[in-house]
Design a protein around this motif. Structure first.
Motif, PDB file in Angstrom:
ATOM      1  N   GLY A  88       4.252  -6.518  55.676  1.00 32.97           N
ATOM      2  CA  GLY A  88       4.476  -5.220  55.040  1.00 32.97           C
ATOM      3  C   GLY A  88       5.422  -5.327  53.859  1.00 32.97           C
ATOM      4  N   GLN A  89       6.477  -4.533  53.878  1.00 40.30           N
ATOM      5  CA  GLN A  89       7.456  -4.542  52.785  1.00 40.30           C
ATOM      6  C   GLN A  89       8.460  -5.681  52.912  1.00 40.30           C
ATOM      7  N   GLY A  90       8.356  -6.450  53.976  1.00 37.09           N
ATOM      8  CA  GLY A  90       9.207  -7.622  54.136  1.00 37.09           C
ATOM      9  C   GLY A  90      10.589  -7.354  54.682  1.00 37.09           C
ATOM     10  N   THR A  91      10.813  -6.149  55.213  1.00 42.71           N
ATOM     11  CA  THR A  91      12.153  -5.783  55.690  1.00 42.71           C
ATOM     12  C   THR A  91      12.662  -6.751  56.742  1.00 42.71           C
ATOM     13  N   GLN A  92      11.850  -7.007  57.779  1.00 42.03           N
ATOM     14  CA  GLN A  92      12.282  -7.891  58.862  1.00 42.03           C
ATOM     15  C   GLN A  92      12.395  -9.333  58.380  1.00 42.03           C
ATOM     16  N   ALA A  93      11.431  -9.755  57.559  1.00 43.11           N
ATOM     17  CA  ALA A  93      11.437 -11.128  57.059  1.00 43.11           C
ATOM     18  C   ALA A  93      12.699 -11.412  56.255  1.00 43.11           C
ATOM     19  N   LEU A  94      13.079 -10.487  55.381  1.00 42.93           N
ATOM     20  CA  LEU A  94      14.273 -10.699  54.555  1.00 42.93           C
ATOM     21  C   LEU A  94      15.548 -10.679  55.395  1.00 42.93           C
ATOM     22  N   ARG A  95      15.592  -9.807  56.390  1.00 38.43           N
ATOM     23  CA  ARG A  95      16.775  -9.782  57.270  1.00 38.43           C
ATOM     24  C   ARG A  95      16.937 -11.129  57.970  1.00 38.43           C
ATOM     25  N   LEU A  96      15.850 -11.693  58.458  1.00 35.17           N
ATOM     26  CA  LEU A  96      15.923 -12.967  59.169  1.00 35.17           C
ATOM     27  C   LEU A  96      16.259 -14.113  58.221  1.00 35.17           C
ATOM     28  N   ALA A  97      15.713 -14.070  57.011  1.00 38.66           N
ATOM     29  CA  ALA A  97      16.040 -15.105  56.029  1.00 38.66           C
ATOM     30  C   ALA A  97      17.514 -15.046  55.647  1.00 38.66           C
ATOM     31  N   ARG A  98      18.045 -13.836  55.489  1.00 41.17           N
ATOM     32  CA  ARG A  98      19.469 -13.691  55.176  1.00 41.17           C
ATOM     33  C   ARG A  98      20.349 -14.224  56.298  1.00 41.17           C
ATOM     34  N   ALA A  99      19.819 -14.171  57.525  1.00 40.05           N
ATOM     35  CA  ALA A  99      20.572 -14.672  58.688  1.00 40.05           C
ATOM     36  C   ALA A  99      20.460 -16.187  58.827  1.00 40.05           C
ATOM     37  N   GLY A 100      19.715 -16.843  57.914  1.00 37.66           N
ATOM     38  CA  GLY A 100      19.649 -18.293  57.918  1.00 37.66           C
ATOM     39  C   GLY A 100      18.368 -18.893  58.454  1.00 37.66           C
ATOM     40  N   HIS A 101      17.412 -18.058  58.860  1.00 37.25           N
ATOM     41  CA  HIS A 101      16.172 -18.571  59.425  1.00 37.25           C
ATOM     42  C   HIS A 101      15.137 -18.840  58.336  1.00 37.25           C
ATOM     43  N   LYS A 102      14.205 -19.753  58.613  1.00 38.85           N
ATOM     44  CA  LYS A 102      13.123 -20.079  57.689  1.00 38.85           C
ATOM     45  C   LYS A 102      11.918 -19.212  58.036  1.00 38.85           C
ATOM     46  N   VAL A 103      11.463 -18.406  57.086  1.00 32.88           N
ATOM     47  CA  VAL A 103      10.458 -17.389  57.363  1.00 32.88           C
ATOM     48  C   VAL A 103       9.206 -17.615  56.521  1.00 32.88           C
ATOM     49  N   THR A 104       8.053 -17.587  57.191  1.00 27.87           N
ATOM     50  CA  THR A 104       6.762 -17.594  56.507  1.00 27.87           C
ATOM     51  C   THR A 104       6.133 -16.227  56.703  1.00 27.87           C
ATOM     52  N   GLY A 105       5.782 -15.576  55.596  1.00 27.73           N
ATOM     53  CA  GLY A 105       5.155 -14.265  55.657  1.00 27.73           C
ATOM     54  C   GLY A 105       3.677 -14.356  55.363  1.00 27.73           C
ATOM     55  N   LEU A 106       2.854 -13.783  56.239  1.00 31.49           N
ATOM     56  CA  LEU A 106       1.402 -13.771  56.067  1.00 31.49           C
ATOM     57  C   LEU A 106       0.960 -12.330  55.887  1.00 31.49           C
ATOM     58  N   GLU A 107       0.379 -12.013  54.728  1.00 29.75           N
ATOM     59  CA  GLU A 107       0.019 -10.638  54.400  1.00 29.75           C
ATOM     60  C   GLU A 107      -1.320 -10.612  53.670  1.00 29.75           C
ATOM     61  N   SER A 108      -2.219  -9.719  54.107  1.00 25.11           N
ATOM     62  CA  SER A 108      -3.553  -9.646  53.513  1.00 25.11           C
ATOM     63  C   SER A 108      -3.636  -8.703  52.321  1.00 25.11           C
ATOM     64  N   ASP A 109      -2.661  -7.831  52.145  1.00 23.92           N
ATOM     65  CA  ASP A 109      -2.676  -6.840  51.072  1.00 23.92           C
ATOM     66  C   ASP A 109      -1.952  -7.400  49.845  1.00 23.92           C
ATOM     67  N   PRO A 110      -2.678  -7.684  48.756  1.00 25.57           N
ATOM     68  CA  PRO A 110      -2.035  -8.270  47.568  1.00 25.57           C
ATOM     69  C   PRO A 110      -0.946  -7.373  46.978  1.00 25.57           C
ATOM     70  N   THR A 111      -1.138  -6.062  47.030  1.00 24.33           N
ATOM     71  CA  THR A 111      -0.133  -5.149  46.489  1.00 24.33           C
ATOM     72  C   THR A 111       1.166  -5.236  47.282  1.00 24.33           C
ATOM     73  N   MET A 112       1.040  -5.257  48.601  1.00 23.72           N
ATOM     74  CA  MET A 112       2.217  -5.367  49.456  1.00 23.72           C
ATOM     75  C   MET A 112       2.905  -6.713  49.243  1.00 23.72           C
ATOM     76  N   LEU A 113       2.101  -7.750  49.099  1.00 24.15           N
ATOM     77  CA  LEU A 113       2.654  -9.092  48.894  1.00 24.15           C
ATOM     78  C   LEU A 113       3.423  -9.166  47.573  1.00 24.15           C
ATOM     79  N   ALA A 114       2.900  -8.513  46.547  1.00 22.57           N
ATOM     80  CA  ALA A 114       3.590  -8.490  45.258  1.00 22.57           C
ATOM     81  C   ALA A 114       4.922  -7.760  45.365  1.00 22.57           C
ATOM     82  N   ALA A 115       4.967  -6.688  46.158  1.00 24.08           N
ATOM     83  CA  ALA A 115       6.214  -5.948  46.346  1.00 24.08           C
ATOM     84  C   ALA A 115       7.257  -6.807  47.056  1.00 24.08           C
ATOM     85  N   VAL A 116       6.830  -7.596  48.036  1.00 24.87           N
ATOM     86  CA  VAL A 116       7.764  -8.475  48.739  1.00 24.87           C
ATOM     87  C   VAL A 116       8.282  -9.552  47.794  1.00 24.87           C
TER      88      VAL A 116
END
Length: 235
Positions: free
Chosen positions: A27-55
């Motif tokens: 989605g908007q990457g809220t959870q992914a960014l929170r986890l990355a900021r906490a030091g974790h390595k995050v892979t995001g898989l998203e089918s919507d190109p518009t949403m992916l561009a926003a992230v």
């Protein structure tokens, strides 16, 4: 909600452990960014190109170290086998995705496959056993009555989607080798809040989050939460 989910997810692992996380339908990457900021390595898989561009745009505003911990891939959550070998991740997030999938079992089996032994499958779904509450509390009696008879409902985007039941998902998690380890209710006291509602002052917000967290792990309240957070552990 993001902080609550993060705490429930990371509680499974030792403090300080750096996790390999797959966020399916980020989605908007809220959870992914929170986890990355906490030091974790995050892979995001998203089918919507518009949403992916926003992230990607949001990620561009982060420090270089956080950017390096995030990989974004355009793809469907049902095709994880195409992108990743078995056992690649410590945590797989599937939040707000199953509602768009008519047959969730094959997708969940694919997500369990890419988990390492002992890895956590985190699933967030609309609670089909509480579908009548939101319209009922809003005085929409026709929608409330319909909700007793079908897991289909119209979400806040105006799309007709599907809710899930705890019992059915528990059986599915057992069947795919990631049996249920813990589950929580999410959004008990805040479900009727508008999407654009202004957060309350910090002190009041702290009390609200404490009440939500307590209700979300306490029977019988958690069973009638708007959302269910299920945590399955790969055997």
């Amino acid at each position: 909600m993001a902080r609550q989910l993060e705490e429930q997810i990371t509680a499974r692992f030792p403090v300080g452990q750096r996790l390999r996380v797959l966020d399916v339908g980020l989605g908007q990457g809220t959870q992914a960014l929170r986890l990355a900021r906490a030091g974790h390595k995050v892979t995001g898989l998203e089918s919507d190109p518009t949403m992916l561009a926003a992230v990607r745009a949001s990620l561009a505003g982060e420090p270089a170290g956080i950017q390096e911990r995030v990989q974004l891939i355009e793809g469907d959550g049902r095709d994880t086998g195409v992108h990743f070998p078995a056992g690649t991740f410590d945590v797989v997030l599937c939040h707000g995705v199953l509602m768009y999938v008519d047959e969730p079992d094959p997708m969940l089996a694919g997500l369990a496959r890419v988990l390492a032994p002992g890895g956590l499958l985190s699933v967030l779904v609309r609670n089909a056993d509480a579908l009548a509450l939101r319209p009922g509390l809003s005085g929409d009696w026709d929608t409330a009555m319909t909700a007793f008879d079908t897991p289909r409902y119209k979400n806040r985007l105006g799309l007709t989607v599907r809710a899930d039941r705890l019992a059915a998902l528990t059986d599915t998690l057992t069947g795919i080798g990631a049996p249920l380890h813990a589950w929580y209710g999410v959004r008990l006291f805040t479900d009727l809040a508008a999407d654009d509602a202004v957060p309350p002052p910090v002190e009041e917000l702290t009390r609200l989050l404490a009440a939500e967290e307590r209700a979300g792990r306490t029977d019988p309240y958690r069973a009638v939460a708007a959302l269910l957070h299920l945590c399955g552990v790969r055997g």
